[in-house]
Design an enzyme around this catalytic site. Structure first.
Site, short mmCIF file in Angstrom:
data_model
loop_
_atom_site.label_atom_id
_atom_site.label_comp_id
_atom_site.label_asym_id
_atom_site.label_seq_id
_atom_site.Cartn_x
_atom_site.Cartn_y
_atom_site.Cartn_z
N GLY A 244 -77.61 92.83 -31.90
CA GLY A 244 -76.97 92.57 -30.53
C GLY A 244 -77.22 93.62 -29.71
O GLY A 244 -76.36 93.74 -28.75
N GLU B 257 -82.07 81.28 -29.60
CA GLU B 257 -81.12 80.12 -28.81
C GLU B 257 -80.11 80.37 -28.91
O GLU B 257 -79.29 80.00 -27.69
CB GLU B 257 -81.43 79.05 -29.88
CG GLU B 257 -82.76 78.42 -30.02
CD GLU B 257 -83.46 79.11 -31.11
OE1 GLU B 257 -84.85 79.02 -31.31
OE2 GLU B 257 -83.46 80.12 -31.64
N ASN C 242 -89.39 85.61 -26.03
CA ASN C 242 -88.79 85.41 -24.48
C ASN C 242 -88.87 86.79 -23.81
O ASN C 242 -88.28 87.77 -24.09
CB ASN C 242 -87.26 85.08 -24.53
CG ASN C 242 -86.46 84.99 -23.22
OD1 ASN C 242 -87.22 84.96 -22.23
ND2 ASN C 242 -85.23 85.29 -23.24
N LEU C 243 -89.60 86.83 -22.56
CA LEU C 243 -89.75 88.03 -21.79
C LEU C 243 -88.72 88.34 -20.77
O LEU C 243 -88.66 89.18 -20.02
CB LEU C 243 -91.29 88.11 -21.37
CG LEU C 243 -91.71 87.03 -20.47
CD1 LEU C 243 -91.05 86.73 -18.91
CD2 LEU C 243 -93.24 87.38 -20.34
N ILE C 244 -87.97 87.25 -20.56
CA ILE C 244 -87.08 87.15 -19.42
C ILE C 244 -85.92 88.18 -19.35
O ILE C 244 -85.56 88.92 -18.33
CB ILE C 244 -86.39 85.71 -19.18
CG1 ILE C 244 -87.31 84.54 -19.22
CG2 ILE C 244 -85.21 85.71 -18.20
CD1 ILE C 244 -86.74 83.21 -19.24
N ARG D 250 -87.88 91.77 -35.32
CA ARG D 250 -87.04 90.78 -35.00
C ARG D 250 -86.15 90.35 -35.88
O ARG D 250 -84.77 89.91 -35.65
CB ARG D 250 -87.84 89.53 -34.45
CG ARG D 250 -87.18 88.12 -34.37
CD ARG D 250 -88.03 87.27 -33.67
NE ARG D 250 -87.32 86.04 -33.69
CZ ARG D 250 -86.42 85.76 -32.34
NH1 ARG D 250 -86.27 86.88 -31.51
NH2 ARG D 250 -85.85 84.68 -31.86
#
Length: 428
Positions: free
Chosen positions: A317, A61, A342-344, A274
């Site tokens: 990061g 997010e 998220n794959l974007i 993750r």
């Protein structure tokens, strides 16, 4: 359940919640810090400058909020952003992303959602608006904002069928919260319809702001640096990246990679878990299977990773850098029923994307990427590594799929501008 019962349950659960924080702090010390903020007892100093509250619960997010925060700061040059989180990793991500804004972005943990804590927090900071990212619905915070005439926006909103069913089971407390939104900016029409069914009065479809996240030049430079370390005898090595993997997935991937008989020459498997508290665990899994392991945190300017079979991405990061350095990427959380990630970002860098069957957290974007040829679904870990190996060997297929991924990402840009235009109608 009504809001009174909900608030009572929060107070009953609070000792266990704080105990869990302390327990998690064994592996991630950040959970033992800033407890006063979580209880609305302290935090950033109040300011006379107008404040807009943006809540981004964790890493995903927070990264999604980047273009929105930048746009809000540009639209309101005299304001500051109070950026709140619930996890130390989200806070660390925000610190890295927004350091360039200096004192115009300050950070804190959002207090737990009890009536007294939310009132104390809001009276301390007096925000002109409250923007919640994606799925964050806090009934007492929304109620307190309404009492203080602070408009609440749910930005980049998404709501799966599973979450909708949970919301309906929650009863009156969730319906009251939905009615308290001044604006919901939904990612898709399907999300918008589900949110409207809970009673939200003002729902617009703006698209996903994640498509507007731009790879920072420094991250791309870091990716080039990382790629330069990934060489064998001076020759390039094909790299298969498994990004944002979750517990249980690394075992499946490592075992399947070990079974794969026809790996491309020199192929390197890179795994970026993750959650940082699992870095050592994943390193042990790789070493136990006889893989020669290199860790990102131990690379330096002079040494590459010659001879390593697996690269562990144990840094924070740097996800854009990992995507920049790879040839194709698996997006974690989708081999097991965890909902996917998220794959974007991978698509925005023109990388072929692989996903498992379980992508309900990002279903619409993932389905569209698959239909566009930007991503492929695989049934299990063996199919995953076999498909990745095929792409690593077939340069033409890899380039073609990467071009489709980039086109997919570019076509959906603009959600941030649409969202800010709607927000500006609420904040004068």
């Amino acid at each position: 359940m009504n809001r009174t019962l909900y608030s009572g349950l929060w107070w009953l659960a609070l000792p266990a919640v704080l105990g869990r924080l302390w327990w998690r702090g064994r592996k991630e010390p950040g959970y033992r810090e800033h407890w006063g903020e979580r209880l609305a007892l302290d935090g950033p100093a109040p300011t006379e400058r107008a404040t807009i509250l943006v809540h981004a619960v964790s890493v995903g997010e927070t990264r999604a909020a980047e273009p929105l925060v930048d746009a809000v700061l540009a639209a309101y040059p005299d304001c500051r952003i109070l950026l709140t989180h619930m996890t130390p990793t989200g806070r660390a991500t925000g610190k890295a992303l927004f350091a360039r804004h200096g004192e115009r972005v300050v950070q804190a943990y959002l207090p737990y959602d009890t009536p007294s804590m939310t009132r104390r927090f809001l009276r301390r900071h007096r925000p002109r608006a409250c923007i919640l990212m994606e799925t964050e619905v806090w009934p007492n915070l929304i109620h307190a904002c309404a009492r203080l005439d602070v408009p609440v926006v749910l930005a980049n909103a998404r709501l799966s069928e599973k979450s909708l069913k949970r919301g309906r089971k929650a009863g009156a407390v969730m319906l009251e919260a939905a009615r308290g939104f001044a604006l919901v900016a939904a990612q898709t029409e399907a999300d918008a319809e589900r949110i409207r069914s809970l009673g939200a009065p003002n729902v617009a479809v703006t698209g996903s702001v994640k498509f507007d996240v731009t790879p920072p030049p420094a991250a791309l430079e870091q990716g080039d640096w990382l790629r330069a370390r990934i060489r064998s005898g001076g020759a390039e090595r094909p790299v298969f990246l498994c990004a944002s993997t979750r517990e249980g997935e690394e075992v499946l991937i490592l075992d399947a990679w070990q079974r794969l008989a026809d790996k491309p020459a020199g192929a390197l498997l890179a795994i970026v878990p993750r959650h940082p508290q699992r870095f050592d665990e994943v390193a042990a899994l790789a070493s136990a299977r006889g893989f020669k392991l290199a860790r990102r945190s131990l690379l330096d300017l002079d040494h590459g990773i010659d001879g390593a079979d697996v690269l562990l991405g144990d840094s924070m990061g740097e996800m854009f850098a990992y995507y920049a350095a790879c040839d194709c990427a698996y997006i974690g959380g989708s081999l097991l029923p965890l909902g996917g990630q998220n794959l974007i970002e991978a698509c925005a860098l023109g990388k072929p994307v692989l996903v498992g069957e379980h992508t309900f957290n990002f279903l619409d974007a993932t389905n569209e990427a698959v239909l566009d040829g930007a991503a492929r679904r695989v049934a299990d870990a063996d199919a995953l590594v076999a498909t990745a190996a095929g792409l690593l060997r077939d340069g033409a297929a890899r380039v073609g799929m990467g071009e489709k991924a980039l086109a997919f990402a570019n076509r959906h840009r603009g959600a941030t501008l649409r969202t800010v235009e709607l927000v500006q109608r609420l904040i004068r």
